[in-house]
Motif scaffolding. Structure first.
Motif, PDB file in Angstrom:
ATOM      1  N   SER A 128      37.590  38.415  40.455  1.00 49.25           N
ATOM      2  CA  SER A 128      37.688  39.673  39.716  1.00 49.25           C
ATOM      3  C   SER A 128      39.029  40.330  39.948  1.00 49.25           C
ATOM      4  O   SER A 128      39.790  39.954  40.832  1.00 49.25           O
ATOM      5  CB  SER A 128      36.583  40.633  40.161  1.00 49.25           C
ATOM      6  OG  SER A 128      35.327  40.074  39.928  1.00 49.25           O
ATOM      7  N   ASP A 129      39.268  41.346  39.167  1.00 43.28           N
ATOM      8  CA  ASP A 129      40.507  42.103  39.243  1.00 43.28           C
ATOM      9  C   ASP A 129      40.329  43.260  40.223  1.00 43.28           C
ATOM     10  O   ASP A 129      39.996  43.068  41.370  1.00 43.28           O
ATOM     11  CB  ASP A 129      40.861  42.590  37.830  1.00 43.28           C
ATOM     12  CG  ASP A 129      42.303  43.072  37.702  1.00 43.28           C
ATOM     13  OD1 ASP A 129      43.087  42.857  38.636  1.00 43.28           O
ATOM     14  OD2 ASP A 129      42.617  43.654  36.662  1.00 43.28           O
ATOM     15  N   SER A 187      39.302  48.380  36.463  1.00 38.60           N
ATOM     16  CA  SER A 187      39.410  47.495  35.287  1.00 38.60           C
ATOM     17  C   SER A 187      38.129  46.692  35.082  1.00 38.60           C
ATOM     18  O   SER A 187      37.714  46.450  33.941  1.00 38.60           O
ATOM     19  CB  SER A 187      40.629  46.579  35.394  1.00 38.60           C
ATOM     20  OG  SER A 187      40.550  45.750  36.524  1.00 38.60           O
ATOM     21  N   LYS A 188      37.457  46.302  36.161  1.00 40.19           N
ATOM     22  CA  LYS A 188      36.194  45.569  36.014  1.00 40.19           C
ATOM     23  C   LYS A 188      35.142  46.453  35.355  1.00 40.19           C
ATOM     24  O   LYS A 188      34.437  46.018  34.439  1.00 40.19           O
ATOM     25  CB  LYS A 188      35.678  45.066  37.360  1.00 40.19           C
ATOM     26  CG  LYS A 188      34.347  44.332  37.207  1.00 40.19           C
ATOM     27  CD  LYS A 188      33.927  43.618  38.461  1.00 40.19           C
ATOM     28  CE  LYS A 188      32.582  42.954  38.249  1.00 40.19           C
ATOM     29  NZ  LYS A 188      32.616  41.543  38.393  1.00 40.19           N
ATOM     30  N   GLN A 246      35.639  49.205  33.483  1.00 43.59           N
ATOM     31  CA  GLN A 246      36.037  49.553  32.122  1.00 43.59           C
ATOM     32  C   GLN A 246      35.758  48.412  31.151  1.00 43.59           C
ATOM     33  O   GLN A 246      35.561  48.649  29.963  1.00 43.59           O
ATOM     34  CB  GLN A 246      37.508  49.965  32.084  1.00 43.59           C
ATOM     35  CG  GLN A 246      37.740  51.320  32.719  1.00 43.59           C
ATOM     36  CD  GLN A 246      39.199  51.654  32.930  1.00 43.59           C
ATOM     37  OE1 GLN A 246      40.061  50.776  32.907  1.00 43.59           O
ATOM     38  NE2 GLN A 246      39.489  52.925  33.151  1.00 43.59           N
ATOM     39  N   ALA A 247      35.727  47.184  31.659  1.00 40.55           N
ATOM     40  CA  ALA A 247      35.441  46.016  30.818  1.00 40.55           C
ATOM     41  C   ALA A 247      33.937  45.839  30.557  1.00 40.55           C
ATOM     42  O   ALA A 247      33.552  45.050  29.702  1.00 40.55           O
ATOM     43  CB  ALA A 247      36.008  44.759  31.469  1.00 40.55           C
ATOM     44  N   GLN A 248      33.098  46.576  31.295  1.00 41.62           N
ATOM     45  CA  GLN A 248      31.647  46.466  31.104  1.00 41.62           C
ATOM     46  C   GLN A 248      31.227  47.247  29.864  1.00 41.62           C
ATOM     47  O   GLN A 248      31.827  48.269  29.535  1.00 41.62           O
ATOM     48  CB  GLN A 248      30.900  47.030  32.325  1.00 41.62           C
ATOM     49  CG  GLN A 248      31.223  46.346  33.635  1.00 41.62           C
ATOM     50  CD  GLN A 248      30.945  44.870  33.609  1.00 41.62           C
ATOM     51  OE1 GLN A 248      29.860  44.434  33.218  1.00 41.62           O
ATOM     52  NE2 GLN A 248      31.925  44.082  34.026  1.00 41.62           N
ATOM     53  N   ARG A 257      28.662  52.987  32.700  1.00 42.47           N
ATOM     54  CA  ARG A 257      28.795  51.535  32.845  1.00 42.47           C
ATOM     55  C   ARG A 257      28.358  51.173  34.259  1.00 42.47           C
ATOM     56  O   ARG A 257      28.509  51.975  35.178  1.00 42.47           O
ATOM     57  CB  ARG A 257      30.251  51.116  32.634  1.00 42.47           C
ATOM     58  CG  ARG A 257      30.770  51.358  31.234  1.00 42.47           C
ATOM     59  CD  ARG A 257      32.284  51.062  31.185  1.00 42.47           C
ATOM     60  NE  ARG A 257      32.767  50.955  29.835  1.00 42.47           N
ATOM     61  CZ  ARG A 257      33.160  51.982  29.084  1.00 42.47           C
ATOM     62  NH1 ARG A 257      33.114  53.209  29.572  1.00 42.47           N
ATOM     63  NH2 ARG A 257      33.591  51.788  27.855  1.00 42.47           N
ATOM     64  N   CYS A 313      27.670  47.641  37.173  1.00 43.91           N
ATOM     65  CA  CYS A 313      27.648  46.210  37.502  1.00 43.91           C
ATOM     66  C   CYS A 313      27.669  46.022  39.015  1.00 43.91           C
ATOM     67  O   CYS A 313      27.987  46.940  39.769  1.00 43.91           O
ATOM     68  CB  CYS A 313      28.815  45.458  36.853  1.00 43.91           C
ATOM     69  SG  CYS A 313      30.423  45.811  37.534  1.00 43.91           S
TER      70      CYS A 313
END
Length: 178
Positions: A56-57, A61-62, A64-66, A92, A94
């Motif tokens: 993962s990053d 950013s992880k 925001q990508a969800q 969001r 995860c």
């Protein structure tokens, strides 16, 4: 860190202690310590854009990508910096593996969950609410995430209670001396 352990030792039976921290509590040692205590959990408002596991990053950013899991209204009490309002938030969530600092003996990632709440359409002139919450509590559903948000929002009530104790009752005047 000793206070975390002391709180857990006083807990009986199936009761679980959940520690709630604002951004000042966003230190790896707190999360790591709670991961090793029984019947203890934590909700921390992140301030650091932590590195995650090798696949993962970074944390923000992880999340925001969800995809947005749900929208919710949240009552924000008045503070010295803002008027009370009802905020509409997009949430969001995860699972995350937080990379541990090299100063730790055990450098394996710390498993946890993140709940990211961002205010949608904040009133003009107001700073939009943005909470990145890290927790040891399982967050597999909308109900789980809503519970974490609710627990974190209780922080304001606790702060008002402490303010009352300090200024209203002058409780600090009654501290025992050395």
């Amino acid at each position: 860190m000793e206070a975390l352990e002391q709180g857990t030792k006083r807990v009986q039976g199936s009761t679980k202690v959940i520690h709630i921290f604002d951004r000042e509590g966003d230190i790896s040692e707190v999360f790591e310590k709670v991961c090793h205590l029984e019947r203890t959990g934590v909700v921390i408002r992140a301030t650091h854009d932590r590195k995650l596991d090798a696949q993962s990053d970074h944390l923000w950013s992880k999340l925001q990508a969800q995809p947005i899991a749900f929208d919710q209204e949240l009552e924000l009490p008045a503070t010295g910096k803002r008027a009370a309002r009802t905020a509409r938030i997009a949430v969001r969530l995860c699972a995350v593996n937080l990379r541990t600092p090299t100063r730790f003996e055990d450098c394996s990632p710390l498993a946890g969950y993140a709940v990211y709440a961002q205010e949608v359409d904040a009133p003009e002139g107001e700073t939009p609410l943005s909470w990145m919450l890290l927790t040891t509590e399982a967050v597999h559903s909308i109900e789980d995430a809503a519970r974490i948000l609710r627990w974190y929002s209780f922080r304001w009530r606790i702060e008002e209670y402490h303010k009352f104790l300090k200024s209203g009752t002058q409780v600090e005047r009654y501290r025992l001396g050395d």
